[in-house]
Enzyme design. Structure first.
Site, PDB file in Angstrom:
ATOM      1  N   ASP A   1       0.866  -1.178   0.000  1.00 10.45           N
ATOM      2  CA  ASP A   1       0.000   0.000   0.000  1.00 10.45           C
ATOM      3  C   ASP A   1       0.907   1.234   0.000  1.00 10.45           C
ATOM      4  OD1 ASP A   1      -2.225   1.737   0.229  1.00 10.45           O
ATOM      5  OD2 ASP A   1      -3.273   0.346   1.564  1.00 10.45           O
TER       6      ASP A   1
ATOM      7  N   GLY B   1       4.386   1.577  -1.976  1.00  6.91           N
ATOM      8  CA  GLY B   1       4.582   1.978  -3.362  1.00  6.91           C
ATOM      9  C   GLY B   1       3.301   2.468  -3.994  1.00  6.91           C
ATOM     10  N   ASP B   2       3.302   2.543  -5.325  1.00  8.85           N
ATOM     11  CA  ASP B   2       2.195   3.082  -6.109  1.00  8.85           C
ATOM     12  C   ASP B   2       1.668   1.976  -7.013  1.00  8.85           C
ATOM     13  OD1 ASP B   2       0.487   4.362  -7.859  1.00  8.85           O
ATOM     14  OD2 ASP B   2       1.857   6.002  -8.335  1.00  8.85           O
ATOM     15  N   PHE B   3       0.429   1.515  -6.759  1.00  6.66           N
ATOM     16  CA  PHE B   3      -0.071   0.385  -7.546  1.00  6.66           C
ATOM     17  C   PHE B   3      -0.382   0.743  -8.994  1.00  6.66           C
ATOM     18  CE2 PHE B   3      -4.019   1.148  -4.723  1.00  6.66           C
ATOM     19  CZ  PHE B   3      -4.514   2.169  -5.524  1.00  6.66           C
TER      20      PHE B   3
ATOM     21  N   HIS C   1     -13.229   0.308  -7.017  1.00  5.73           N
ATOM     22  CA  HIS C   1     -14.410   1.183  -7.021  1.00  5.73           C
ATOM     23  C   HIS C   1     -14.057   2.646  -6.741  1.00  5.73           C
ATOM     24  CE1 HIS C   1     -15.504   0.445  -2.457  1.00  5.73           C
ATOM     25  NE2 HIS C   1     -14.298   0.940  -2.606  1.00  5.73           N
TER      26      HIS C   1
END
Length: 344
Positions: free
Chosen positions: A204, A230-232, A249
């Site tokens: 996350d 990190g950055d998904f 969502h």
């Protein structure tokens, strides 16, 4: 004459719904003051509760009377109030606590965003952006106290469905499960606890995993789970099972596909992706449908995202290189299902 009682009953029902915001704020005030926690050991007099919470005794008595009408407290001896069974989840230490969720829902910033719902309907954009001039997650990054409440509220929601996932999907053949956007690790902890020998990776943002190490330590899972920030949208850790709960969502289709493509690049060739989201049904006559629809409106308010039906999920997954293979029944009596997909 026969139409009049039906009309009056309909008016009464509509009136309760119209004034529902009052109930929400009554509950928020109670948990903000800490009243339910003070009643954890049993009934207490208004005078003591007022002293403990720094409240006006008469005003607190009126609040408690309103809480009694809502069914979360009851008055025994005159001036003494105790929690009912329905009110127990208002306590911070209850296993199904709703305290943080109510603190989030009643927070002035959240309250202000819901007040901008009309702007969302007119423009199709997130009410939060209209109310605060910036997206939700940017706002949370600037307000660490609200961010902490948000993360705890997400944890509460996950805890209620987490035990049902290992019963709905067999993780026994997996080696490493990656929980993407997994917050403090409640979902991953439930999966690891139910599957001896399975390793986990919690992934996350840095803020999202802030409390994860302590949570996993308390669960006795520190040696089986690593934590990465990190950055998904860019990349996610490698694994043969990936969990993506309550993430898609929040976003439009383009950004959902970007997240799913990150998963596709890192998942094992024979791996499985589990997307956990409310699924919009074709009809509206069930509690599951009601939950999904209300969550859909919440997404319009908070992020501009939305809930989707099975066909829409199938199309998103296909665009990212996955085939949808199965949709589980609702998890834990909620509107959330697991959509199971494999690399195409």
């Amino acid at each position: 004459m026969s139409d009049r009682p039906r009309g009056l009953a309909g008016y009464a029902t509509l009136s309760r719904k119209a004034f529902g915001y009052q109930s929400s704020q009554i509950l928020y005030a109670a948990v903000r003051l800490g009243v339910p926690d003070l009643l954890a050991e049993g009934p207490a007099p208004v005078t003591l509760l007022a002293e403990s919470t720094g409240s006006d005794p008469h005003a607190l008595g009126r609040l408690l009377r309103a809480l009694a009408v809502l069914g979360v407290v009851e008055e025994g001896e005159p001036g003494w109030f105790g929690l009912t069974e329905q009110g127990q989840p208002l306590r911070a230490d209850h296993p199904w606590s709703m305290r943080s969720s109510l603190l989030l829902l009643g927070d002035p910033d959240t309250w202000r965003a819901w007040g901008a719902l009309t702007d969302s309907v007119r423009t199709g954009e997130a009410a939060w952006d209209h109310a605060h001039g910036r997206p939700l997650f940017d706002h949370l990054a600037r307000h660490p106290e609200l961010s902490a409440v948000f993360n705890r509220a997400m944890h509460e929601g996950t805890e209620r469905i987490a035990p049902a996932l290992p019963r709905a999907y067999d993780f026994g053949r997996a080696h490493t499960v990656v929980d993407i956007g997994g917050g403090n690790g409640a979902l991953l902890a439930a999966v690891l606890a139910a599957t001896p020998g399975l390793k986990g990776v919690l992934f996350d943002t840095a803020d999202g995993v802030a409390g994860a190490a302590e949570e996993l330590r308390r669960a006795g899972l520190s040696d089986r789970c690593s934590i990465e920030a990190g950055d998904f949208f860019e990349a996610v850790p490698e694994g043969d099972v990936m969990l993506v709960k309550g993430v898609l969502h929040d976003w439009d289709d383009r950004r959902c596909i970007a997240i799913l493509r990150s998963c596709r690049r890192s998942i094992a060739a024979d791996g499985r992706l589990l997307v956990l989201e409310p699924v919009m049904p074709s009809g509206l006559g069930t509690p599951e449908a009601a939950g999904a629809v209300m969550s859909d409106i919440a997404m319009l308010v908070y992020t501009g995202g939305r809930e989707r039906g099975v066909t829409e999920f199938r199309d998103l997954l296909a665009a990212a290189g996955f085939d949808l293979t199965r949709v589980t029944p609702p998890l834990g009596g909620s509107e959330i299902r697991a959509l199971v997909a494999k690399p195409a």
